[in-house]
Design a protein around this motif. Sequence first.
Motif, PDB file in Angstrom:
ATOM      1  N   GLU A 149       0.813  -1.220   0.000  1.00 38.66           N
ATOM      2  CA  GLU A 149       0.000   0.000   0.000  1.00 38.66           C
ATOM      3  C   GLU A 149       0.845   1.267   0.000  1.00 38.66           C
ATOM      4  OE1 GLU A 149      -3.228  -0.442  -0.387  1.00 38.66           O
ATOM      5  OE2 GLU A 149      -2.911  -2.597  -0.249  1.00 38.66           O
ATOM      6  N   LEU A 150       2.146   1.143   0.157  1.00 42.45           N
ATOM      7  CA  LEU A 150       3.001   2.331   0.127  1.00 42.45           C
ATOM      8  C   LEU A 150       3.104   2.842  -1.302  1.00 42.45           C
ATOM      9  CD1 LEU A 150       5.947   1.538   2.565  1.00 42.45           C
ATOM     10  CD2 LEU A 150       4.236   3.337   2.792  1.00 42.45           C
ATOM     11  N   GLY A 151       2.821   4.115  -1.493  1.00 42.39           N
ATOM     12  CA  GLY A 151       2.853   4.685  -2.837  1.00 42.39           C
ATOM     13  C   GLY A 151       4.279   4.808  -3.364  1.00 42.39           C
ATOM     14  N   PRO A 152       4.556   4.271  -4.564  1.00 39.58           N
ATOM     15  CA  PRO A 152       5.899   4.344  -5.132  1.00 39.58           C
ATOM     16  C   PRO A 152       6.146   5.679  -5.825  1.00 39.58           C
ATOM     17  CG  PRO A 152       4.468   3.173  -6.632  1.00 39.58           C
ATOM     18  CD  PRO A 152       3.623   3.514  -5.428  1.00 39.58           C
ATOM     19  N   ARG A 153       7.348   5.870  -6.283  1.00 46.53           N
ATOM     20  CA  ARG A 153       7.718   7.100  -6.990  1.00 46.53           C
ATOM     21  C   ARG A 153       7.229   7.053  -8.435  1.00 46.53           C
ATOM     22  NH1 ARG A 153      13.785   9.774  -6.933  1.00 46.53           N
ATOM     23  NH2 ARG A 153      13.290  11.635  -8.169  1.00 46.53           N
ATOM     24  N   GLY A 154       6.806   8.209  -8.936  1.00 46.40           N
ATOM     25  CA  GLY A 154       6.410   8.327 -10.338  1.00 46.40           C
ATOM     26  C   GLY A 154       4.908   8.202 -10.547  1.00 46.40           C
ATOM     27  N   ALA A 155       4.508   8.279 -11.824  1.00 47.13           N
ATOM     28  CA  ALA A 155       3.091   8.235 -12.186  1.00 47.13           C
ATOM     29  C   ALA A 155       2.553   6.819 -12.053  1.00 47.13           C
ATOM     30  CB  ALA A 155       2.900   8.740 -13.608  1.00 47.13           C
ATOM     31  N   LEU A 156       1.361   6.692 -11.470  1.00 46.98           N
ATOM     32  CA  LEU A 156       0.752   5.380 -11.291  1.00 46.98           C
ATOM     33  C   LEU A 156      -0.269   5.068 -12.374  1.00 46.98           C
ATOM     34  CD1 LEU A 156       0.190   5.090  -7.436  1.00 46.98           C
ATOM     35  CD2 LEU A 156       2.177   4.488  -8.800  1.00 46.98           C
ATOM     36  N   GLY A 157      -0.888   6.061 -12.931  1.00 41.90           N
ATOM     37  CA  GLY A 157      -1.904   5.842 -13.947  1.00 41.90           C
ATOM     38  C   GLY A 157      -1.410   6.207 -15.334  1.00 41.90           C
ATOM     39  N   ALA A 176      -0.496  14.470  -5.929  1.00 41.40           N
ATOM     40  CA  ALA A 176       0.862  13.994  -5.685  1.00 41.40           C
ATOM     41  C   ALA A 176       0.965  13.587  -4.217  1.00 41.40           C
ATOM     42  CB  ALA A 176       1.888  15.076  -6.012  1.00 41.40           C
ATOM     43  N   PHE A 177       1.810  12.627  -3.949  1.00 38.50           N
ATOM     44  CA  PHE A 177       1.977  12.139  -2.581  1.00 38.50           C
ATOM     45  C   PHE A 177       3.442  11.814  -2.372  1.00 38.50           C
ATOM     46  CE2 PHE A 177       0.803   8.712  -5.422  1.00 38.50           C
ATOM     47  CZ  PHE A 177       1.834   7.795  -5.229  1.00 38.50           C
ATOM     48  N   ALA A 178       3.885  11.886  -1.133  1.00 38.44           N
ATOM     49  CA  ALA A 178       5.279  11.581  -0.816  1.00 38.44           C
ATOM     50  C   ALA A 178       5.564  10.119  -1.114  1.00 38.44           C
ATOM     51  CB  ALA A 178       5.556  11.889   0.649  1.00 38.44           C
ATOM     52  N   ALA A 179       6.427   9.872  -2.093  1.00 37.64           N
ATOM     53  CA  ALA A 179       6.758   8.504  -2.477  1.00 37.64           C
ATOM     54  C   ALA A 179       7.402   7.777  -1.300  1.00 37.64           C
ATOM     55  CB  ALA A 179       7.704   8.522  -3.675  1.00 37.64           C
ATOM     56  N   GLY A 180       6.892   6.580  -1.013  1.00 31.11           N
ATOM     57  CA  GLY A 180       7.417   5.787   0.089  1.00 31.11           C
ATOM     58  C   GLY A 180       6.984   6.269   1.455  1.00 31.11           C
ATOM     59  N   GLY A 181       6.202   7.356   1.513  1.00 28.66           N
ATOM     60  CA  GLY A 181       5.775   7.907   2.787  1.00 28.66           C
ATOM     61  C   GLY A 181       4.290   8.161   2.854  1.00 28.66           C
ATOM     62  N   THR A 182       3.525   7.473   2.001  1.00 26.07           N
ATOM     63  CA  THR A 182       2.072   7.650   1.964  1.00 26.07           C
ATOM     64  C   THR A 182       1.413   6.296   1.740  1.00 26.07           C
ATOM     65  OG1 THR A 182       2.407   9.809   0.912  1.00 26.07           O
ATOM     66  CG2 THR A 182       0.167   8.912   0.878  1.00 26.07           C
ATOM     67  N   LEU A 183       0.352   6.029   2.490  1.00 25.74           N
ATOM     68  CA  LEU A 183      -0.413   4.800   2.297  1.00 25.74           C
ATOM     69  C   LEU A 183      -1.532   5.062   1.298  1.00 25.74           C
ATOM     70  CD1 LEU A 183      -0.759   3.562   5.990  1.00 25.74           C
ATOM     71  CD2 LEU A 183       0.585   2.480   4.186  1.00 25.74           C
ATOM     72  N   LEU A 184      -1.599   4.234   0.255  1.00 27.93           N
ATOM     73  CA  LEU A 184      -2.685   4.315  -0.714  1.00 27.93           C
ATOM     74  C   LEU A 184      -3.661   3.189  -0.409  1.00 27.93           C
ATOM     75  CD1 LEU A 184      -0.817   5.000  -4.084  1.00 27.93           C
ATOM     76  CD2 LEU A 184      -1.695   6.624  -2.419  1.00 27.93           C
ATOM     77  N   MET A 185      -4.825   3.558   0.092  1.00 31.49           N
ATOM     78  CA  MET A 185      -5.822   2.567   0.449  1.00 31.49           C
ATOM     79  C   MET A 185      -6.484   2.021  -0.815  1.00 31.49           C
ATOM     80  SD  MET A 185      -5.648   2.461   3.751  1.00 31.49           S
ATOM     81  CE  MET A 185      -3.909   2.566   3.401  1.00 31.49           C
ATOM     82  N   ASN A 186      -6.283   0.726  -1.088  1.00 33.90           N
ATOM     83  CA  ASN A 186      -6.766   0.085  -2.315  1.00 33.90           C
ATOM     84  C   ASN A 186      -6.170   0.797  -3.522  1.00 33.90           C
ATOM     85  OD1 ASN A 186      -8.093  -1.239  -4.390  1.00 33.90           O
ATOM     86  ND2 ASN A 186     -10.017  -1.409  -3.250  1.00 33.90           N
ATOM     87  N   LYS A 187      -4.884   0.581  -3.717  1.00 35.36           N
ATOM     88  CA  LYS A 187      -4.127   1.297  -4.742  1.00 35.36           C
ATOM     89  C   LYS A 187      -4.733   1.133  -6.132  1.00 35.36           C
ATOM     90  CE  LYS A 187       0.251   0.743  -4.340  1.00 35.36           C
ATOM     91  NZ  LYS A 187       1.599   0.113  -4.416  1.00 35.36           N
TER      92      LYS A 187
END
Length: 204
Positions: free
Chosen positions: A63-71, A171-182
């Motif tokens: 659930e940790l958001g990675p660096r860069g664009a996800l979509g 935008a979210f802090a990469a590696g420092g934000t939880l994405l609930m149901n990514k």
Amino acid sequence: MLIGPIKRPAWRDLKPDAEGARILMRLGRAVFSGDDGLLASVVRVLEEKGFAVRGAHEFLHDELGPRGALGRIEPDEQAHRDMERAARVLRVMAPLDIGQGCVVQNGLVLAVEALEGTDGMLQRCRALKQEGVGGILLKMPKTGQELRADMPALGAETVRRAAEAGLRGIAFAAGGTLLMNKQECVKEADRLGLFLYGYAPRVS
């Protein structure tokens, strides 16, 4: 492990028992500070009681958001500049323990998160949108924040609220934000035409 939102009670409504009164005394002035100051004190009291406090991110690795664009949508150069502007604002605010979110549109700070939380801030932004391309929301932890108790988090509802506010990306802090149901977050961002981006400061 501590996870999930907490609504601050009105202190006049509290009716603690003897142990609760002792805990409130141990918290001291922290009960009147921001969320991080209060939660850090709660963690300290729990540890004094013999508990080992662990952060949700220690278990929810996926659930940790990675660096860069996800979509499928990438932020453009102006969006990156707005991210940097929002990050500077949040870094300045960090010692005041105010909030984890900031909305910037074309260099103009529309809102910063306070006690109302991210959704409340986005609600305010609906009436603040300027002409031109929409702004961006940046979520990032405060400097030195007690992440075991209050790591930034966002979910699909946040994406929908951002779209309603006329924003063009989150935008979210990469590696420092939880994405609930990514996966759902990415799906909603793509559907609504918003970017979802793991932010890391640029190296100059």
